[in-house]
Design a protein around this motif. Sequence first.
Motif, short mmCIF file in Angstrom:
data_model
loop_
_atom_site.label_atom_id
_atom_site.label_comp_id
_atom_site.label_asym_id
_atom_site.label_seq_id
_atom_site.Cartn_x
_atom_site.Cartn_y
_atom_site.Cartn_z
N UNK A 13 0.85 -1.19 0.00
CA UNK A 13 0.00 0.00 0.00
C UNK A 13 0.89 1.24 0.00
N UNK A 14 0.31 2.39 -0.37
CA UNK A 14 1.07 3.65 -0.33
C UNK A 14 1.59 3.87 1.07
N UNK A 15 2.83 4.36 1.16
CA UNK A 15 3.43 4.61 2.46
C UNK A 15 4.14 3.40 3.04
N UNK A 16 4.25 2.33 2.26
CA UNK A 16 4.93 1.12 2.76
C UNK A 16 6.44 1.18 2.55
N UNK A 122 11.42 -12.28 -10.75
CA UNK A 122 12.47 -13.10 -10.14
C UNK A 122 12.50 -12.89 -8.63
N UNK A 123 12.22 -11.68 -8.20
CA UNK A 123 12.13 -11.32 -6.79
C UNK A 123 10.83 -10.54 -6.64
N UNK A 124 9.90 -11.07 -5.84
CA UNK A 124 8.58 -10.45 -5.69
C UNK A 124 8.31 -10.27 -4.20
N UNK A 125 8.27 -9.02 -3.75
CA UNK A 125 8.22 -8.71 -2.33
C UNK A 125 7.00 -7.86 -2.01
N UNK A 126 6.33 -8.22 -0.93
CA UNK A 126 5.27 -7.39 -0.36
C UNK A 126 5.85 -6.67 0.85
N UNK A 127 5.90 -5.35 0.79
CA UNK A 127 6.29 -4.55 1.94
C UNK A 127 5.02 -4.31 2.75
N UNK A 128 4.90 -5.03 3.84
CA UNK A 128 3.69 -5.02 4.65
C UNK A 128 3.82 -4.01 5.78
N UNK A 129 2.81 -3.18 5.92
CA UNK A 129 2.80 -2.18 6.98
C UNK A 129 1.36 -1.92 7.39
N UNK A 130 1.17 -1.63 8.67
CA UNK A 130 -0.16 -1.27 9.16
C UNK A 130 -0.61 0.01 8.45
N UNK A 131 -1.85 0.06 7.98
CA UNK A 131 -2.33 1.24 7.27
C UNK A 131 -2.25 2.54 8.07
#
Length: 194
Positions: A13-16, A122-131
């Motif tokens: 999400x934006x801001x991650x 090849x590299x797929x990352x989710x930068x997870x952060x509380x909204x």
Amino acid sequence: MMSSPIFIVLEGIDGSGKTTAISKIGEYLESLGRKVMITMEPTKGAIGKLVAETDDLTPESEALLFTADRACHTKEISECLGAGYDVICDRYFASTLAYQSVSGLDRDWLYSINSKVIREPDVHILLDVDPEISLTRVGKRGEKVSRFEKLDYLRKVRDSYLGIAKAYGLTVLDASRNEGDVLMDIIGMIDRRI
């Protein structure tokens, strides 16, 4: 001898922290003597601009436009990889799955239409952060809050992203941590790939 070019995608999400991390990843790869192209979705092309600037689309038409934009974008990504560039992308198909499924569309249908036009990163990352953290970060940047940046909505998108990460094998990183620690994790994953 230098390894083959790689396709790296950061989702979230934006801001991650995607934009900051992408810039630093690009600098790192260039310091290794690699050629780098940084890109994003929606693109700045005609279809990407249309979807970004139109507020009255149905969820289905928005999903189809994002996919059409991605079809053109994937061709460009493939050409850059073929020319020896590492490609770093700010969002790709998982963003359509996350955002449009929250709008009520079937995630399997979304993946089906996208599967015809994507290439696997090849590299797929989710930068997870509380909204709540992400909205604070966006506010500190002084940016106008978009229609996608409402707390309840972002909570649903985050949950959707986490389900997509599990289903499609994205690596989830806790992006609420120190920026340097997150970047080191990403670079470690890239180093193992190159």
